[in-house]
Design a protein around this motif. Structure first.
Motif, PDB file in Angstrom:
ATOM      1  N   SER A  34     -32.199 188.966 -27.422  1.00 20.14           N
ATOM      2  CA  SER A  34     -33.472 188.336 -27.052  1.00 20.14           C
ATOM      3  C   SER A  34     -33.570 188.037 -25.559  1.00 20.14           C
ATOM      4  O   SER A  34     -34.556 187.486 -25.108  1.00 20.14           O
ATOM      5  CB  SER A  34     -33.634 187.027 -27.838  1.00 20.14           C
ATOM      6  OG  SER A  34     -32.545 186.179 -27.568  1.00 20.14           O
ATOM      7  N   ASP A  86     -33.325 190.261 -22.936  1.00 21.26           N
ATOM      8  CA  ASP A  86     -33.704 191.335 -22.034  1.00 21.26           C
ATOM      9  C   ASP A  86     -34.726 192.197 -22.762  1.00 21.26           C
ATOM     10  O   ASP A  86     -34.434 192.767 -23.824  1.00 21.26           O
ATOM     11  CB  ASP A  86     -32.445 192.158 -21.673  1.00 21.26           C
ATOM     12  CG  ASP A  86     -32.728 193.211 -20.619  1.00 21.26           C
ATOM     13  OD1 ASP A  86     -33.841 193.766 -20.614  1.00 21.26           O
ATOM     14  OD2 ASP A  86     -31.826 193.486 -19.810  1.00 21.26           O
ATOM     15  N   SER A  87     -35.930 192.294 -22.201  1.00 21.85           N
ATOM     16  CA  SER A  87     -37.013 193.004 -22.911  1.00 21.85           C
ATOM     17  C   SER A  87     -36.655 194.471 -23.137  1.00 21.85           C
ATOM     18  O   SER A  87     -37.019 195.053 -24.157  1.00 21.85           O
ATOM     19  CB  SER A  87     -38.317 192.879 -22.134  1.00 21.85           C
ATOM     20  OG  SER A  87     -38.146 193.371 -20.827  1.00 21.85           O
ATOM     21  N   LYS A 141     -36.290 196.355 -26.975  1.00 24.56           N
ATOM     22  CA  LYS A 141     -36.971 197.562 -27.456  1.00 24.56           C
ATOM     23  C   LYS A 141     -35.999 198.424 -28.277  1.00 24.56           C
ATOM     24  O   LYS A 141     -36.365 199.028 -29.279  1.00 24.56           O
ATOM     25  CB  LYS A 141     -37.485 198.380 -26.270  1.00 24.56           C
ATOM     26  CG  LYS A 141     -38.768 197.840 -25.684  1.00 24.56           C
ATOM     27  CD  LYS A 141     -39.224 198.756 -24.552  1.00 24.56           C
ATOM     28  CE  LYS A 141     -39.995 197.952 -23.519  1.00 24.56           C
ATOM     29  NZ  LYS A 141     -40.019 198.600 -22.208  1.00 24.56           N
TER      30      LYS A 141
END
Lengths: 254, 325
Positions: free
Chosen positions: A64, A66-67, A71
């Motif tokens: 949660s 690091d975007s 992905k």
């Protein structure tokens, strides 16, 4: 003048730190190889590694922070520190000849590749010969740091902040195992076995391994797993003989 | 007013910095930024993963260092007590050394000796800025906080209380260093059960041979020893209520922190080193240490009034007329 007076205590402190670090547990590894060429042969050891008993519940990690990583792993991902196949075979076990091999072996020219892909290391466990190159690549559109926490070899921590960055490293001393981690993404771990000969293998999901090209002799074979510890077996081989070496692990003590 | 407000703010900010540092070790993010003084070659890297904690700690440290530097200027221009300027300069020097130690921990990949020194000096900085905040308080500066009659009547008690506070501070500081070494050698769960150790009061010699067990057990023994000295010092402080209401109030605060800290120590093991618990454990440890330091400083300030009065018996009002103590 002022600079040198500052450097002295710093150097002393660093030396103390180095001594403390060197005084820690010595990982099992063979001694430095003498100059004589190492023997090869046609004997082989094959086997499989299985888990006995009730395997522990796999641990998961929620990605949660690091975007980009989110992905790749929108749901909680398996921690990956115990991968079992059908029939409770164990993947990612490093099997190597710990004792019985001496002499110097030619170092492969091709480096071993370690990739950072989808915020995970690929492969998770691998072997490399002393002096062989290791190429670390960043396939991710996010930054990673490559922290090689070696005890016998020189440790380092380098930034790989761009996609497709690459760094090359070599490890001159035998060391089983070396932890490689990304401190940005705490779940990212890889383990490297540095050995002075080519007689090592890593199990796949089927738990199988094969070590080939051994000369006749008596060998101590060690199987290492990051969570389950180590097991050893003694194997005596005649020239061109094929033997099996079954390893089994049980759940680690809580 | 500006002196009191600014010194208190700096002390509070330093406490936040301590917690931010604890967060770095608790989340194992100490090497998430491999370079120093820049971060990934820039001033502001993406705040993802462990970088949030490590670079966040660096940003807070930079801000607090600036505040401690500005505090020296405030003290220089506004504080009546010139001794405070020296203390402020000492705190500024200490926090700059602390920054260098922080950089060295990154460059040398977190060697336990340097990392533990970084943790130990952080507590010294916190004690210095907290002492400045206490001494900058107008009622402490002019000693109106202390009752002159009480000080004279309880001179012996004050001396004994100060000795105990200093002892408690020393033992607590050693305990904090043991905790730092335990933290930085990953020995926090070397003994997996608590309050017993491997189901026994004292581990066996074989168990002492396991990695991390000696330092972990030393930290537990240190906790017992520090608690004993703190309780003794608290009792003495309560007995000083005739000197100032500050002492029983400090004693109450100190007691609450001690009880919480023991609970947090137990929870650290029970929760398998849960991040919020271990961060709070470090924070409350700092509060225990600073409580002891503040007790010693306040008692010294109260006793200084007696000495001034003894040296000028004809004008007892001089005893609490302000000026450096």
């Amino acid at each position: 003048m002022h600079r040198s007076s500052l450097l002295k205590p710093v150097a002393l402190a660093s030396l103390c730190a180095l001594l403390v670090a060197c005084g820690k547990e010595a990982p099992s590894a063979t001694a430095a190889a003498p100059v004589v060429p190492g023997r090869t042969g046609t004997a082989r050891i094959t086997g499989s590694v299985v888990f006995e008993g009730v395997p522990p519940v796999p641990e998961t990690v929620r990605v949660s922070s690091d975007s980009f990583c989110m992905k790749s792993h929108p749901e909680a991902m398996d921690k990956g520190d115990l991968v079992l196949g059908e029939g409770k075979t164990i993947a990612n076990v490093f099997v190597w000849v710990k004792e019985g091999v001496s002499g110097r072996y030619p170092v492969p020219a091709k480096p071993v590749a370690l990739d950072q892909r989808g915020c995970q290391y690929e492969p998770r466990v691998f072997g490399v010969m002393t002096g062989q190159g290791v190429t670390v690549h960043n396939s991710d559109e996010t930054l990673h740091n490559v922290h090689v926490a070696a005890k016998l070899n020189k440790p380092f921590n380098r930034a790989m902040h761009l996609a497709n960055m690459q760094l090359d490293a070599k490890f001159e001393k035998a060391e089983v195992m070396v932890k490689i981690k990304c401190d940005v993404h705490g779940w990212m771990t890889s383990w490297m076995g540095v050995v002075p000969h080519p007689f090592f293998a890593v199990t796949g999901r089927d738990g199988a391994f094969a070590i080939e090209g051994l000369p006749s002799g008596t060998y101590t074979l060690e199987a290492w797993h990051e969570r389950l510890g180590t097991r050893t077996l003694e194997v005596t081989l005649a020239e061109a003989e094929a033997r099996t070496a079954p390893f089994s692990f049980t759940a680690p003590a809580p | 007013m500006i002196v009191r407000a600014s010194t208190r703010f700096v002390a509070a900010a330093t406490f936040v910095l301590l917690l931010a540092g604890a967060l770095v070790t608790s989340t194992e993010s100490g090497l998430a930024v491999p370079d120093w003084p820049l971060s990934y070659g820039q001033l502001m890297p993406p705040m993802v993963g462990g970088i949030l904690y490590e670079h966040g700690h660096r940003l807070i440290a930079a801000a607090v260092s600036t505040l401690v530097g500005l505090q020296v200027a405030v003290l220089y221009f506004f504080a009546k007590d010139r001794g405070l300027v020296k203390l402020g300069a000492l705190a500024f020097g200490a926090i700059l050394c602390q920054a260098v130690l922080g950089g060295l921990t990154v460059i040398f990949l977190l060697p336990p000796a340097i990392s533990s020194a970084h943790a130990g000096l952080a507590q010294v900085v916190f004690a210095l800025v907290s002492s400045i905040a206490l001494l900058a308080s107008p009622r402490v500066a002019d000693r109106s906080l202390f009752d002159a009659t009480g000080v004279a009547r309880l001179a012996g008690e004050l001396l004994a209380a100060r000795k105990l506070a200093i002892l408690a501070a020393a033992v607590t500081y050693v305990q904090i260093l043991l905790g730092a070494v335990m933290r930085h050698t990953s020995a926090g769960l070397a003994i997996p059960d608590v309050p017993l150790a491997f189901g026994r009061l004292v581990p066996t010699p074989e168990q002492f041979g396991l990695p991390g067990v000696p330092i972990h057990f030393a930290h537990r023994l240190g906790a017992v020893l520090a608690s004993v000295f703190i309780v003794l010092a608290i009792r003495k402080l309560v007995a000083l209520r005739a000197v100032s209401s500050f002492f029983p109030r400090l004693a109450a605060f100190w007691s609450a922190v001690l009880v919480s800290q023991i609970g947090l120590g137990l929870l650290s093991v029970y929760s398998q080193k849960s991040v919020p618990i271990t961060v709070l454990h470090l924070g409350f440890g700092a509060l225990l240490w600073v409580s002891a330091v503040l007790a010693a400083v306040a008692i010294s300030r109260a006793r200084a009034g007696v000495r001034i009065r003894e040296s000028a018996p004809a004008s007892p009002s001089l005893a609490y007329s302000g000026g450096p103590g």
